[in-house]
Scaffold this motif. Sequence first.
Motif, PDB file in Angstrom:
ATOM      1  N   ASP A 157       8.560   8.821 -39.052  1.00 32.00           N
ATOM      2  CA  ASP A 157       9.069   7.477 -38.731  1.00 32.00           C
ATOM      3  C   ASP A 157       8.822   7.069 -37.278  1.00 32.00           C
ATOM      4  N   ASN A 158       9.053   7.988 -36.367  1.00 29.10           N
ATOM      5  CA  ASN A 158       8.894   7.630 -34.952  1.00 29.10           C
ATOM      6  C   ASN A 158       7.452   7.286 -34.615  1.00 29.10           C
ATOM      7  N   LEU A 159       6.567   8.173 -35.068  1.00 30.02           N
ATOM      8  CA  LEU A 159       5.149   7.943 -34.797  1.00 30.02           C
ATOM      9  C   LEU A 159       4.722   6.612 -35.404  1.00 30.02           C
ATOM     10  N   ARG A 160       5.156   6.372 -36.652  1.00 30.08           N
ATOM     11  CA  ARG A 160       4.760   5.147 -37.349  1.00 30.08           C
ATOM     12  C   ARG A 160       5.208   3.915 -36.555  1.00 30.08           C
ATOM     13  N   ARG A 161       6.460   3.956 -36.109  1.00 29.27           N
ATOM     14  CA  ARG A 161       6.963   2.783 -35.392  1.00 29.27           C
ATOM     15  C   ARG A 161       6.181   2.527 -34.104  1.00 29.27           C
ATOM     16  N   THR A 162       5.903   3.597 -33.374  1.00 30.21           N
ATOM     17  CA  THR A 162       5.184   3.444 -32.107  1.00 30.21           C
ATOM     18  C   THR A 162       3.786   2.877 -32.323  1.00 30.21           C
ATOM     19  N   VAL A 163       3.096   3.472 -33.309  1.00 28.93           N
ATOM     20  CA  VAL A 163       1.720   3.016 -33.551  1.00 28.93           C
ATOM     21  C   VAL A 163       1.729   1.572 -34.057  1.00 28.93           C
ATOM     22  N   ALA A 164       2.678   1.266 -34.965  1.00 29.34           N
ATOM     23  CA  ALA A 164       2.745  -0.088 -35.523  1.00 29.34           C
ATOM     24  C   ALA A 164       2.960  -1.114 -34.413  1.00 29.34           C
ATOM     25  N   GLU A 165       3.854  -0.753 -33.520  1.00 27.35           N
ATOM     26  CA  GLU A 165       4.154  -1.686 -32.417  1.00 27.35           C
ATOM     27  C   GLU A 165       2.896  -1.936 -31.576  1.00 27.35           C
ATOM     28  N   LEU A 175     -10.873   2.758 -44.643  1.00 28.77           N
ATOM     29  CA  LEU A 175      -9.908   3.863 -44.686  1.00 28.77           C
ATOM     30  C   LEU A 175     -10.078   4.766 -43.469  1.00 28.77           C
ATOM     31  N   ILE A 176      -8.963   4.992 -42.780  1.00 24.24           N
ATOM     32  CA  ILE A 176      -9.004   5.915 -41.645  1.00 24.24           C
ATOM     33  C   ILE A 176      -7.889   6.952 -41.797  1.00 24.24           C
ATOM     34  N   PRO A 177      -8.234   8.203 -42.162  1.00 20.06           N
ATOM     35  CA  PRO A 177      -7.198   9.234 -42.269  1.00 20.06           C
ATOM     36  C   PRO A 177      -6.721   9.694 -40.890  1.00 20.06           C
ATOM     37  N   LEU A 178      -5.428   9.992 -40.833  1.00 16.25           N
ATOM     38  CA  LEU A 178      -4.860  10.560 -39.605  1.00 16.25           C
ATOM     39  C   LEU A 178      -4.677  12.044 -39.870  1.00 16.25           C
ATOM     40  N   VAL A 179      -5.531  12.865 -39.291  1.00 20.43           N
ATOM     41  CA  VAL A 179      -5.508  14.294 -39.623  1.00 20.43           C
ATOM     42  C   VAL A 179      -4.782  15.104 -38.551  1.00 20.43           C
ATOM     43  N   ALA A 207     -14.243   7.487 -46.268  1.00 21.81           N
ATOM     44  CA  ALA A 207     -13.527   7.142 -45.036  1.00 21.81           C
ATOM     45  C   ALA A 207     -14.463   6.444 -44.047  1.00 21.81           C
ATOM     46  N   PHE A 208     -13.915   5.510 -43.317  1.00 18.14           N
ATOM     47  CA  PHE A 208     -14.708   4.770 -42.336  1.00 18.14           C
ATOM     48  C   PHE A 208     -14.761   5.529 -41.019  1.00 18.14           C
ATOM     49  N   ASP A 209     -13.666   6.230 -40.711  1.00 12.42           N
ATOM     50  CA  ASP A 209     -13.543   6.939 -39.443  1.00 12.42           C
ATOM     51  C   ASP A 209     -12.354   7.891 -39.600  1.00 12.42           C
ATOM     52  N   TYR A 210     -11.981   8.661 -38.600  1.00 18.26           N
ATOM     53  CA  TYR A 210     -10.734   9.410 -38.683  1.00 18.26           C
ATOM     54  C   TYR A 210     -10.127   9.505 -37.292  1.00 18.26           C
ATOM     55  N   LEU A 211      -8.818   9.728 -37.249  1.00 17.72           N
ATOM     56  CA  LEU A 211      -8.158   9.975 -35.966  1.00 17.72           C
ATOM     57  C   LEU A 211      -7.447  11.315 -36.067  1.00 17.72           C
ATOM     58  N   ALA A 212      -7.631  12.174 -35.044  1.00 12.13           N
ATOM     59  CA  ALA A 212      -6.967  13.484 -35.046  1.00 12.13           C
ATOM     60  C   ALA A 212      -5.715  13.391 -34.180  1.00 12.13           C
ATOM     61  N   LYS A 213      -4.593  13.808 -34.766  1.00 13.75           N
ATOM     62  CA  LYS A 213      -3.343  13.806 -34.003  1.00 13.75           C
ATOM     63  C   LYS A 213      -3.372  14.930 -32.983  1.00 13.75           C
ATOM     64  N   PRO A 214      -2.820  14.780 -31.809  1.00 18.09           N
ATOM     65  CA  PRO A 214      -2.256  13.522 -31.310  1.00 18.09           C
ATOM     66  C   PRO A 214      -3.370  12.619 -30.779  1.00 18.09           C
ATOM     67  N   PHE A 215      -3.264  11.328 -31.102  1.00 18.73           N
ATOM     68  CA  PHE A 215      -4.292  10.404 -30.603  1.00 18.73           C
ATOM     69  C   PHE A 215      -3.699   9.439 -29.590  1.00 18.73           C
ATOM     70  N   SER A 216      -4.565   8.901 -28.763  1.00 20.29           N
ATOM     71  CA  SER A 216      -4.097   7.996 -27.706  1.00 20.29           C
ATOM     72  C   SER A 216      -4.177   6.551 -28.191  1.00 20.29           C
ATOM     73  N   ARG A 217      -3.527   5.675 -27.425  1.00 17.93           N
ATOM     74  CA  ARG A 217      -3.614   4.242 -27.736  1.00 17.93           C
ATOM     75  C   ARG A 217      -5.058   3.759 -27.677  1.00 17.93           C
ATOM     76  N   GLU A 218      -5.749   4.306 -26.712  1.00 13.66           N
ATOM     77  CA  GLU A 218      -7.135   3.887 -26.560  1.00 13.66           C
ATOM     78  C   GLU A 218      -7.949   4.238 -27.803  1.00 13.66           C
ATOM     79  N   GLN A 219      -7.673   5.407 -28.381  1.00 13.16           N
ATOM     80  CA  GLN A 219      -8.408   5.794 -29.594  1.00 13.16           C
ATOM     81  C   GLN A 219      -8.102   4.848 -30.760  1.00 13.16           C
ATOM     82  N   ILE A 220      -6.833   4.438 -30.853  1.00 15.31           N
ATOM     83  CA  ILE A 220      -6.481   3.473 -31.917  1.00 15.31           C
ATOM     84  C   ILE A 220      -7.234   2.172 -31.676  1.00 15.31           C
ATOM     85  N   GLU A 221      -7.231   1.770 -30.435  1.00 13.52           N
ATOM     86  CA  GLU A 221      -7.859   0.506 -30.085  1.00 13.52           C
ATOM     87  C   GLU A 221      -9.356   0.533 -30.427  1.00 13.52           C
TER      88      GLU A 221
END
Length: 465
Positions: free
Chosen positions: A13-21, A78-82, A98-112
């Motif tokens: 939940d915490n991670l989701r809220r932060t990323v969503a924001e 589709l982008i899996p968060l692995v 999948a179009f791409d993937y993000l490996a946790k922990p990822f930065s804001r810049e990576q999301i961007e």
Amino acid sequence: MPLEKVILAEGDDNLRRTVAEFIRSKRIDVAEAGTIQDVYNYLGKDEFDLVFIDAKLPECKLLDFFGDISQRAEKPLLIPLVNGEPDSFVLDCFKAGAFDYLAKPFSREQIEIALHKAGNFNHIARANAAMVEGVVDDADREILGECDLIMETRTLVKRVAQTQVTVLIQGESGTGKELVARALHAQSPRAQKPFIKINCAALPETLIESEFFGHEKGAFTGAVSKRQGRFELAHEGSILLDEISEISLAMQAKLLRVLQEQEFERVGGSKTVKVDVRVIATTNRNLEESVEKGEFRQDLFFRLNVVPVFVPPLRDRAGDVLFLAEKFRELFVRKHGIAVGSFSEESKKSLVDHDFPGNVRELQNVVERAVILCGADGVISPEQLNLTRNTANKTGGSAEGGTFQKLEEAEKAHIIRALAESGHNRTKAAKLLGVSVRTLRNKVTAYKKDAKTDEDLAKLGLDAD
Ligand SMILES: Nc1ncnc2c1ncn2[C@@H]1O[C@H](COP(=O)(O)OP(=O)(O)OP(=O)(O)O)[C@@H](O)[C@H]1O
Ligand SMILES: [Mg+2]
């Protein structure tokens, strides 16, 4: 173009809220999902550009989910968060779409970066699909001609291409207006971006607005999904409004706003969409006259007509008829693989005497037919050009009425000639005609039904049985 709607499926939940924001701060709508059931609920209700999905989302088999999405008509990226999964799993994700993937922990810049890449990809994919619809085999052809009028047109196109101004291309049917529009785009700094054409005459009034501006899901009966309009697809590129004189006064008002503000709303939507588009319009009617008659808005005419380009009728391009005929002969010789050497002196004379109400398109068709019909001696005769019928029409304007052969009849006659020429060998005849054997067979079968005499059947290469 930025994305509009994404799903963020993340069990934490915490991670989701932060990323969503963070994603919302980029002005993208986010639907938050904690379970795979939530994801499916969202997908059933709305359309999304992208799904970020936790590889460990409860009760979710990620690869099955990807497989399911790939079957759908509307496929979000589709982008899996692995998180610590083996490389082979990531590879499997790519294989499953999948179009791409993000490996946790990822930065804001990576999301961007991921959002940016996905936005660009979406735009290009959609623009491509729209361009493929309108592609013709001579799309990149040059504006040929040596007469002064055409040289002036070429110089003007070159100069104007460097600017952003709106261009109105006027000229009779078949003079090469679309060719000029394509050249304008190809020589402009936008050449690498989409060139999107919209044929204003071909669209019913009820569809034209959504074709131009797109619509939201459920905007009207039949609008089962969100759709981008042509203006959005042309973002950063050029849009060709073909036969602009044909749009209604109501649409003219809407178009005026786009030209002035570079913004609009989709049908059934309230969000304002901003675009950067270079507008090119064509018409084969005299728009000034339409303005006088009150059929076309004067303010829109002025907006479109910043730089007017007139493409002259072929009969005014002294010297170019033979020049173009020769170029087209070379072109069709290559296309059909037939050795046709030249035009006879009499056929040159008949070309020069003809006044081509159908302009360059007519000349092109005449030469193609002649190349196909030309006998083994390799010299094109006046009979093969078959220009006598319209030559009297020196005042211009296209031939109409009862004496004009219907397209269907002309096609049938042409097919019969190709069959005769090829000794009723359908494979050869199909090659001459530039169609598949199957197309030819279907046509012949259709003609067979109308054949009344044995002679009719023989022409089609069929026995009377
Ligand atoms: N100067 C030219 N050089 C080479 N090909 C040309 C030239 N002008 C026209 N053509 C060819 O003639 C055909 C008709 O041209 P185009 O479609 O651009 O005409 P148009 O003015 O848009 O006609 P319409 O008003 O009927 O839409 C095309 O196949 C085009 O490639
Ligand atoms: Mg055209």
